[in-house]
Design a protein around this motif. Structure first.
Motif, mmCIF file in Angstrom:
data_model
loop_
_atom_site.group_PDB
_atom_site.id
_atom_site.type_symbol
_atom_site.label_atom_id
_atom_site.label_comp_id
_atom_site.label_asym_id
_atom_site.label_seq_id
_atom_site.Cartn_x
_atom_site.Cartn_y
_atom_site.Cartn_z
ATOM 1 N N MET A 85 -0.096 8.717 25.241
ATOM 2 C CA MET A 85 1.130 8.974 24.540
ATOM 3 C C MET A 85 0.954 10.150 23.581
ATOM 4 S SD MET A 85 3.330 5.811 23.097
ATOM 5 C CE MET A 85 3.330 4.546 24.335
ATOM 6 N N ALA A 86 1.824 11.107 23.658
ATOM 7 C CA ALA A 86 1.739 12.278 22.789
ATOM 8 C C ALA A 86 2.570 12.035 21.529
ATOM 9 C CB ALA A 86 2.255 13.502 23.522
ATOM 10 N N ALA A 87 1.947 12.142 20.386
ATOM 11 C CA ALA A 87 2.656 11.983 19.123
ATOM 12 C C ALA A 87 3.251 13.328 18.710
ATOM 13 C CB ALA A 87 1.705 11.484 18.047
ATOM 14 N N PHE A 88 4.321 13.255 17.949
ATOM 15 C CA PHE A 88 4.930 14.475 17.427
ATOM 16 C C PHE A 88 5.319 14.246 15.977
ATOM 17 C CE2 PHE A 88 8.384 11.947 19.034
ATOM 18 C CZ PHE A 88 9.445 12.169 18.162
ATOM 19 N N ILE A 89 5.553 15.308 15.246
ATOM 20 C CA ILE A 89 5.921 15.220 13.832
ATOM 21 C C ILE A 89 7.439 15.139 13.731
ATOM 22 C CG2 ILE A 89 5.852 16.374 11.596
ATOM 23 C CD1 ILE A 89 3.217 17.676 12.558
ATOM 24 N N LEU A 90 7.910 14.103 13.038
ATOM 25 C CA LEU A 90 9.346 13.888 12.869
ATOM 26 C C LEU A 90 9.773 14.389 11.500
ATOM 27 C CD1 LEU A 90 12.039 12.678 13.801
ATOM 28 C CD2 LEU A 90 11.246 10.479 12.896
ATOM 29 N N ASP A 91 10.720 15.298 11.491
ATOM 30 C CA ASP A 91 11.251 15.850 10.252
ATOM 31 C C ASP A 91 12.330 14.918 9.703
ATOM 32 O OD1 ASP A 91 13.477 17.897 8.959
ATOM 33 O OD2 ASP A 91 11.404 18.454 8.537
ATOM 34 N N ALA A 92 12.355 14.753 8.395
ATOM 35 C CA ALA A 92 13.324 13.862 7.759
ATOM 36 C C ALA A 92 14.764 14.319 7.982
ATOM 37 C CB ALA A 92 13.040 13.753 6.264
ATOM 38 N N SER A 93 14.995 15.618 8.013
ATOM 39 C CA SER A 93 16.364 16.110 8.200
ATOM 40 C C SER A 93 16.901 15.749 9.581
ATOM 41 C CB SER A 93 16.444 17.617 7.969
ATOM 42 O OG SER A 93 15.647 18.306 8.910
ATOM 43 N N VAL A 94 16.036 15.693 10.574
ATOM 44 C CA VAL A 94 16.456 15.283 11.911
ATOM 45 C C VAL A 94 16.750 13.788 11.911
ATOM 46 C CG1 VAL A 94 15.771 15.065 14.324
ATOM 47 C CG2 VAL A 94 15.232 17.140 13.074
ATOM 48 N N ALA A 95 15.867 13.011 11.291
ATOM 49 C CA ALA A 95 16.061 11.560 11.247
ATOM 50 C C ALA A 95 17.346 11.193 10.513
ATOM 51 C CB ALA A 95 14.860 10.891 10.595
ATOM 52 N N ILE A 96 17.639 11.847 9.411
ATOM 53 C CA ILE A 96 18.853 11.517 8.655
ATOM 54 C C ILE A 96 20.100 11.930 9.429
ATOM 55 C CG2 ILE A 96 19.185 13.584 7.234
ATOM 56 C CD1 ILE A 96 19.269 10.014 5.893
ATOM 57 N N SER A 97 19.978 12.907 10.302
ATOM 58 C CA SER A 97 21.144 13.330 11.089
ATOM 59 C C SER A 97 21.647 12.210 11.997
ATOM 60 C CB SER A 97 20.820 14.582 11.915
ATOM 61 O OG SER A 97 19.997 14.261 13.017
ATOM 62 N N TRP A 98 20.775 11.285 12.361
ATOM 63 C CA TRP A 98 21.187 10.173 13.215
ATOM 64 C C TRP A 98 22.121 9.212 12.497
ATOM 65 C CZ3 TRP A 98 15.357 9.506 14.346
ATOM 66 C CH2 TRP A 98 14.931 10.535 15.183
ATOM 67 N N CYS A 99 22.213 9.323 11.185
ATOM 68 C CA CYS A 99 23.144 8.482 10.408
ATOM 69 C C CYS A 99 24.582 8.971 10.524
ATOM 70 C CB CYS A 99 22.743 8.476 8.938
ATOM 71 S SG CYS A 99 21.164 7.692 8.626
ATOM 72 N N PHE A 100 24.772 10.178 11.049
ATOM 73 C CA PHE A 100 26.098 10.778 11.146
ATOM 74 C C PHE A 100 26.384 11.225 12.576
ATOM 75 C CE2 PHE A 100 24.215 11.686 6.980
ATOM 76 C CZ PHE A 100 25.086 10.976 6.170
ATOM 77 N N PRO A 101 26.446 10.269 13.526
ATOM 78 C CA PRO A 101 26.561 10.643 14.941
ATOM 79 C C PRO A 101 27.842 11.383 15.311
ATOM 80 C CG PRO A 101 26.851 8.292 14.660
ATOM 81 C CD PRO A 101 26.413 8.843 13.332
ATOM 82 N N GLY A 102 28.922 11.222 14.566
ATOM 83 C CA GLY A 102 30.171 11.904 14.910
ATOM 84 C C GLY A 102 30.325 13.278 14.286
ATOM 85 N N ASP A 103 29.420 13.644 13.408
ATOM 86 C CA ASP A 103 29.508 14.922 12.698
ATOM 87 C C ASP A 103 28.883 16.027 13.550
ATOM 88 O OD1 ASP A 103 29.177 17.130 11.024
ATOM 89 O OD2 ASP A 103 28.759 15.895 9.272
ATOM 90 N N PRO A 104 29.686 17.007 13.969
ATOM 91 C CA PRO A 104 29.139 18.055 14.848
ATOM 92 C C PRO A 104 28.036 18.890 14.211
ATOM 93 C CG PRO A 104 31.400 18.561 14.193
ATOM 94 C CD PRO A 104 31.085 17.181 13.679
ATOM 95 N N THR A 105 27.980 18.955 12.881
ATOM 96 C CA THR A 105 26.890 19.701 12.253
ATOM 97 C C THR A 105 25.595 18.906 12.256
ATOM 98 O OG1 THR A 105 27.432 18.913 10.025
ATOM 99 C CG2 THR A 105 28.471 20.965 10.746
ATOM 100 N N GLU A 106 25.685 17.595 12.425
ATOM 101 C CA GLU A 106 24.503 16.736 12.435
ATOM 102 C C GLU A 106 24.125 16.292 13.844
ATOM 103 O OE1 GLU A 106 22.734 16.262 9.839
ATOM 104 O OE2 GLU A 106 24.040 16.648 8.165
ATOM 105 N N ASP A 107 25.120 15.980 14.665
ATOM 106 C CA ASP A 107 24.883 15.477 16.018
ATOM 107 C C ASP A 107 24.724 16.665 16.965
ATOM 108 O OD1 ASP A 107 24.632 13.778 18.185
ATOM 109 O OD2 ASP A 107 26.783 13.455 18.393
ATOM 110 N N THR A 108 23.517 17.153 17.053
ATOM 111 C CA THR A 108 23.242 18.358 17.835
ATOM 112 C C THR A 108 22.416 18.020 19.075
ATOM 113 O OG1 THR A 108 21.175 18.820 16.687
ATOM 114 C CG2 THR A 108 23.198 19.728 15.703
ATOM 115 N N PRO A 109 22.407 18.899 20.047
ATOM 116 C CA PRO A 109 21.533 18.663 21.206
ATOM 117 C C PRO A 109 20.076 18.473 20.800
ATOM 118 C CG PRO A 109 23.078 20.423 21.694
ATOM 119 C CD PRO A 109 23.237 20.089 20.228
#
Length: 70
Positions: free
Chosen positions: A1-25
């Motif tokens: 399993m390959a580990a990766f570094i998770l940025d807090a700004s990406v994780a917090i974006s999941w709290c706003f799934p309908g917001d186009p500035t947060e819910d990105t590809p």
């Protein structure tokens, strides 16, 4: 399993799934990666998340107390 570094700004974006500035590809791709691989976070990650929640609640009015409790 390959580990990766998770940025807090990406994780917090999941709290706003309908917001186009947060819910990105990119944020959706990272979430899928997390389902398949482990993530590592820096020691200050919890503080970064707490600060983002504080700003989202108190300054931007994007969260309610109920959402914070969840």
């Amino acid at each position: 399993m390959a580990a990766f570094i998770l940025d807090a700004s990406v994780a917090i974006s999941w709290c706003f799934p309908g917001d186009p500035t947060e819910d990105t590809p990119y944020s959706r791709r990272v979430l899928k990666e997390l389902a398949a691989n482990d993530a590592v976070v820096p020691e200050i990650w919890a503080f970064e998340i707490a600060n983002s929640i504080f700003v989202s609640f108190s300054k931007r009015k994007r969260m309610t107390e109920e959402q914070i409790t969840e």
